[in-house]
Design an enzyme around this catalytic site. Structure first.
Site, short mmCIF file in Angstrom:
data_model
loop_
_atom_site.label_atom_id
_atom_site.label_comp_id
_atom_site.label_asym_id
_atom_site.label_seq_id
_atom_site.Cartn_x
_atom_site.Cartn_y
_atom_site.Cartn_z
N GLY A 289 0.79 -1.22 0.00
CA GLY A 289 0.00 0.00 0.00
C GLY A 289 0.82 1.27 0.00
O GLY A 289 0.26 2.36 -0.07
N GLY A 290 2.15 1.14 0.07
CA GLY A 290 3.00 2.32 0.07
C GLY A 290 3.19 2.90 -1.32
O GLY A 290 2.67 2.38 -2.31
N LYS A 368 10.54 4.72 6.37
CA LYS A 368 11.49 5.44 5.53
C LYS A 368 11.65 6.92 5.86
O LYS A 368 12.54 7.57 5.33
CB LYS A 368 11.07 5.32 4.06
N ILE A 406 14.11 -3.66 -1.81
CA ILE A 406 14.11 -2.27 -2.29
C ILE A 406 14.91 -1.44 -1.28
O ILE A 406 14.51 -1.30 -0.12
CB ILE A 406 12.69 -1.70 -2.41
N LYS A 410 20.17 6.43 0.87
CA LYS A 410 20.46 6.84 2.25
C LYS A 410 21.20 5.75 3.02
O LYS A 410 21.68 5.99 4.14
CB LYS A 410 19.16 7.22 2.95
N LEU A 450 9.96 10.95 -6.99
CA LEU A 450 9.07 12.12 -7.00
C LEU A 450 7.65 11.70 -6.67
O LEU A 450 7.12 10.75 -7.22
CB LEU A 450 9.09 12.78 -8.38
N VAL A 456 9.55 15.62 -0.95
CA VAL A 456 9.47 17.08 -1.03
C VAL A 456 8.41 17.57 -2.02
O VAL A 456 7.85 18.64 -1.81
CB VAL A 456 10.84 17.70 -1.40
#
Length: 633
Positions: A289-290, A368, A406, A410, A450, A456
């Site tokens: 669901g993410g 995350k 995945i 980072k 994105l 962001v």
């Protein structure tokens, strides 16, 4: 008068009909007394019984035929007045028929006078009933004085709609246009904005309705901020044309599409290796669901798997993706299995893999968000590290053919707990790959996507809608970016490439992210794409300001994709393969044991020390080397 509120709609209609029927003969009676001396009028009325019967009967028939009793008091305006006039003509028809066939007599001026009196009395009765109803409904209620900012079409129509509201009292308009200032609209005076403070105090205004949809979002936001600073409750309205659907409501920022901000071409090719990897197979997507997980599900459909197991810890996220998948017309023949669960629950994970005979696992489930994981390190490590270990071990034991993690940029020399937890997850997968001869373990690492939740772009979009400022953590901060669609496509292709190579010690694929993007440049592009100008020292008259708020805890100025230089090519130009040293089996075993001990007692500092000891970049390099030497000895 409490009983008024308890009347049924049918009872109210009966009252309206009774009023119409009674007013018809009363209007005729009034006509006689206006035309003749009372003594003569009384004598003539005694001989005009048939006329009174005619207007009463025709009113009783005509009123329901015209639907007049169905008109609500609050809606009785132009349409009601027109139907009232038609009913009066219908009643006059009764008088004419009585005169024509029964010898009923009435002076020539009598019929027009009857029409005038009947129409006026019906209209006045409706307004009287409305006033009575409102007085009853308003008993015991506090009426809120409101001000409408904007005296255009939307503002005046709003004032009209609220005129008969039980608990809202519109006191005045405020408008920036000198052309309407000082005018009276809908019985309300239009004031300039510079008199706002005086008006609020005079009328004891608590709420302002912002009714200027044609103004820019930045202008509306600036006005709203000023009103809120005065202690007022502010509500903004769209135009009435938008409310009734005669205008298309468009977001000032269109959905992010490939190339708009990044200049990257989308990846649409279906690779044969990936088709072989997923076609006809059962694929489990953790974190389905993410942002990334849901896009993986959408793109998996193109490869025609037999079944997709939607594994998700969030109920609402699982519900949303399951409903979306079930409604996809291109998903016919594919079975979707929603499973509400967590990768940290060993028994449930094994049961699911066994029951549905899972062939491929796409492990996208992770915490995350850097600041949240930084504030909740134990939860982040349990989910991202121990959850990955649980799922990977279950995959090996249940004979899953393919496991792909995945990961994120980072994880490279991380300065925050989230990045360090993902690096530890990479170590887990590399360790499992060495132990396995049946399950193919691999990793795909890429940068920001994105439009994903918490990224962001959605944040900047919302800030621009609110009129700014757009917040930036540092003037020079950069990030790698890719669209969700492109990232998911390349992850699935990488999975096919890995399977085509046969047994190995675990691939680590890095997606070609292009050049890092300066976040300030991205913010300015989005502001301009929305049709606004950037406010700065060079352009003080700009509409949206970019404000620097400082780096968050654990945030890096620049992200990296590689720990050590050197990448190998693959059959796909946007997918590269790297060889990075992980932990030895002994180091991995010690790291997991120490981490579980820290988690068991809820010791966040001990958990951080584990990361410092095993993850390069997170702690002192000398401390890492010393700890590893201690473990090996």
């Amino acid at each position: 008068m409490w009983f008024v509120g308890r009347l049924s709609r049918l009872q109210k209609q009966a009252i309206f009909l009774a009023v119409d029927v009674v007013l018809a003969p009363l209007s005729l009676l009034a006509s006689y007394y206006l035309l003749f001396h009372p003594a003569i009028a009384a004598q003539m009325i005694g001989q005009a019984t048939l006329g009174f019967v005619a207007v009463t009967v025709f009113s009783a028939i005509g009123s329901p035929l015209l639907g007049i009793p169905l008109i609500k008091l609050k809606a009785y305006e132009a349409v009601g007045a027109i139907k009232t006039g038609l009913l009066a003509l219908f009643a006059a028809l009764g008088l004419w028929l009585a005169k024509l066939y029964a010898g009923f007599s009435l002076p020539a001026a009598g019929t027009p006078l009857f029409l005038l009196i009947f129409v006026i009395s019906m209209v006045l009765s409706r307004f009287a009933l409305l006033s009575l109803l409102l007085s009853v409904l308003r008993q015991g209620q506090v009426r809120r004085n409101v001000l409408i900012y904007g005296a255009g079409n939307t503002g005046t129509m709003l004032a009209s709609a609220l005129r008969s509201h039980e608990s809202i009292h519109v006191v005045a308009f405020v408008d920036d246009s000198a052309a309407v200032q000082g005018m009276t609209l809908m019985g309300l005076k239009v004031y300039p904005a510079n008199q706002l403070e005086r008006i609020v105090a005079r009328y004891d205004v608590e709420r302002v309705l912002l009714a200027m949809p044609s103004a820019s979002a930045a202008r509306q936001a600036a006005i709203a901020r000023d009103l809120v600073s005065r202690g007022l409750d502010v509500h903004a309205l769209p135009s009435f044309a938008q409310l009734v659907g005669t205008e298309v409501i468009l977001d000032t920022l269109a959905p992010v599409s490939p190339g708009v901000y990044l200049g990257r071409d989308p990846v649409n090719d279906l690779r044969p290796e990936a088709s072989d990897a997923y076609g006809g197979k059962t694929v489990l997507v953790s974190g389905a669901g993410g942002s990334v997980g849901s896009e993986l599900c959408r793109q998996l459909i193109r490869y025609r798997p037999a079944r997709i197991v939607l594994f998700e810890v969030s109920e609402i996220a699982l519900y949303t993706i399951e409903r979306e998948m079930a409604g996809r017309v291109d998903a016919e023949g594919i079975s979707f299995v929603p499973v509400l669960g967590t990768v940290t629950e060993s028994r449930q994970v094994r049961a699911v893999l066994s029951e549905y005979k899972v062939d491929v696992i796409l492990h996208a489930a992770a915490y995350k968000h850097v600041p949240l994981v930084e504030a909740n390190p134990i939860a982040g490590l349990v989910n991202n590290v121990l959850g990955t270990r649980t799922l990977a071990e279950a995959a090996l034991e249940e004979g899953v053919k393919r496991f792909i993690l995945i990961s994120t940029d980072k994880a490279v020399r991380p300065t925050n707990v989230m990045g360090a937890s993902k690096r530890m997850a990479e170590f887990v997968v590399q360790d499992m790959a060495r132990r396995s001869t049946t399950t193919d373990f691999s990793i795909v690492r890429f940068g920001n996507v994105l439009g994903s939740s918490g990224s962001v772009v959605p944040l900047f979009r919302e800030q621009i809608k609110m009129g700014g400022p757009v917040t930036l953590t540092h003037e020079d901060v950069t990030r790698y970016f890719m669209t969700i669609s492109e990232a998911a496509s390349l992850v699935l292709i990488a999975g096919g490439l890995s399977m085509s190579r046969g047994p190995h010690e675990g691939d680590l694929f890095v997606l070609d992210m292009g050049q890092p993007i300066r976040i300030r440049d991205l913010a300015e592009r989005m502001i301009k794409a929305a049709g606004y100008t950037v406010k700065s020292a060079e352009n003080p008259d700009g509409q949206i300001e970019v404000s620097v708020i400082g780096l968050r805890p654990g945030e890096k100025l620049h992200e990296e994709l590689l720990i050590q230089p050197g990448m190998l090519t693959t059959p796909h130009e946007k997918i590269l393969r790297v060889q990075e040293r992980g932990l030895t089996s002994m180091e991995m075993s010690s790291a997991l044991r120490e981490l579980r001990n820290a988690v068991a007692v809820g010791n966040a500092n001990a958990a951080r020390r584990v990361l410092e000891a095993y993850v390069e970049g997170f702690g002192s390099h000398d401390r890492v080397i010393a700890h590893r030497e201690q473990v090996r000895s």
